[in-house]
Design an enzyme around this catalytic site. Structure first.
Site, PDB file in Angstrom:
ATOM      1  N   GLU A  47       0.834  -1.208   0.000  1.00 36.59           N
ATOM      2  CA  GLU A  47       0.000   0.000   0.000  1.00 36.59           C
ATOM      3  C   GLU A  47       0.860   1.245   0.000  1.00 36.59           C
ATOM      4  O   GLU A  47       1.871   1.339   0.706  1.00 36.59           O
ATOM      5  CB  GLU A  47      -0.887  -0.012   1.249  1.00 36.59           C
ATOM      6  N   LYS A 132      -8.874   3.900  -3.121  1.00 37.53           N
ATOM      7  CA  LYS A 132      -9.450   3.322  -1.898  1.00 37.53           C
ATOM      8  C   LYS A 132     -10.786   3.989  -1.570  1.00 37.53           C
ATOM      9  O   LYS A 132     -10.886   5.214  -1.512  1.00 37.53           O
ATOM     10  CB  LYS A 132      -8.474   3.491  -0.730  1.00 37.53           C
ATOM     11  N   CYS A 166      -5.731  -2.448   1.963  1.00 32.62           N
ATOM     12  CA  CYS A 166      -5.789  -2.423   3.418  1.00 32.62           C
ATOM     13  C   CYS A 166      -7.197  -2.708   3.954  1.00 32.62           C
ATOM     14  O   CYS A 166      -7.731  -3.783   3.741  1.00 32.62           O
ATOM     15  CB  CYS A 166      -5.252  -1.082   3.908  1.00 32.62           C
TER      16      CYS A 166
END
Length: 365
Positions: A47, A132, A166
């Site tokens: 990430e 994200k 994540c």
């Protein structure tokens, strides 16, 4: 005879050159070259590998972090910028697939950032560009919310590849949206550490255990291979923080470290785990192993009730404004004329608009 391909994949467990996009890009290119030389056809990075993960948002108050946000914005990259182009060129040069996380800079806002990930094809094309959906906890102080445009699975010669960033791997609907597209290889990307409490008080988030649970759960449910790739905190990164405030050494040193590893379609770990040193983890992936477990639970096939459950996913990119320009309009002086054709067109347009809005504008009495 095998019906599906098998190949070697690589999970990169490495630190960026902290908050240096150019140097980190050079490091990423070198790691791609190393993994490709070792025979990997799919190479996954952590990430926000370029330029770093914003750990400062966890350890200091927002009023103390303005300088770090400014630097993060300066070192974040455009998806069509030279840093991403270098990654694409290296993938094309070696004929490999690459997944990499980066802090993406908005082309229309000097302070607009997203936590993003791309999957690059073996020809250098960007196959999936994902932002994200929701920055997690203190990440909201750095990154904006993404959108659904990147909730896609890349159909490639080595299989169907998907990725989530994540905490998205805790979102059942996001995960299911990838399963529903035939995902066979799932990449989950993570930071090196994710502090939530001072370690001496207890109850800190266990990055290692939580990531294993989520990776295993997704692979078990999807019947897909899992590639877990986490960042690493090296000495320069640690020194960067401690030189500003030596009291944070305890947080950095005693917060659980994330690991990089592989799981199979039953959720079992099938590789060594790298945690406390930089390196690359390799695993052989044989997609034929995805077939048998589907007999037990195929949640996008027979093991579901589509007459009861229904999921709609809006895969549209968020934009700050929509500009509508009529390049075929008459010049202003012509519009002022009482033209029969124009009058008919105008009255027709108004009639259609009135019919469309009638139910909405109708008011009793």
């Amino acid at each position: 005879m095998s019906a599906f391909p098998s190949f070697v994949a690589a999970a990169v467990h490495a630190a960026p050159v902290f908050l240096d996009k150019a140097a980190t890009t050079r490091k990423a290119v070198a790691l791609i070259r190393e993994a490709a030389t070792a025979g990997a056809e799919l190479i996954a990075f952590p990430e926000s590998f370029i330029p770093a993960f914003p750990v400062w948002a966890a350890i200091w108050a927002p009023i103390d972090n303005h300088e770090y946000f400014v630097r993060m914005a300066q070192e974040s990259v455009l998806v069509d910028g030279p840093e991403i182009e270098a990654i694409r060129a290296e993938a094309r040069r070696h004929g490999v697939f690459v997944s990499i996380g980066f802090s993406e800079r908005s082309p229309v806002s000097v302070g607009g950032l997203w936590n993003s990930n791309i999957i690059v094809g073996d020809d250098g094309r960007i196959l999936v560009h994902h932002r994200k959906l929701v920055p997690t906890y203190y990440e909201k102080l750095v990154w904006a919310s993404g959108d659904g445009e990147g909730l896609k699975v890349a159909s490639t010669r080595i299989g169907s590849i998907g990725a989530l960033i994540c905490g998205e791997n805790t979102n059942p609907l996001a995960r299911y949206s990838l399963m529903a597209q035939g995902e066979q290889i799932h990449i989950s990307t993570w930071p090196a550490l994710w502090p939530t409490r001072r370690p001496k008080t207890g109850g800190n988030f266990n990055n290692l255990a939580a990531n294993r649970i989520r990776a295993a759960a997704h692979s078990f449910e999807a019947k897909a291979f899992g590639i877990v790739t986490a960042g690493f905190m090296d000495k320069p990164m640690r020194d960067f923080f401690v030189s500003r405030d030596e009291t944070v050494a305890e947080i950095l040193d005693d917060t659980p470290r994330a690991a990089s590893f592989f799981v199979d379609p039953t959720g079992e770990q099938i590789s060594d785990a790298l945690q406390n040193e930089e390196g690359i983890v390799y695993a052989k992936i044989d997609l034929n192993a995805c077939v048998e477990p589907k007999q037990f639970h195929d949640v996008v096939g027979y093991y579901n009730r589509f007459d009861i459950f229904d999921l709609s996913v809006r895969r549209t990119r968020h934009r700050p404004a929509t500009f509508i320009e009529d390049h075929d309009a008459f010049p202003a002086e012509q519009n002022a004329k009482s033209d029969d054709r124009g009058a008919v067109s105008a009255s027709s347009d108004l009639r259609e608009e009135a019919e469309r809005l009638g139910p909405i504008l109708a008011v009793d009495g």
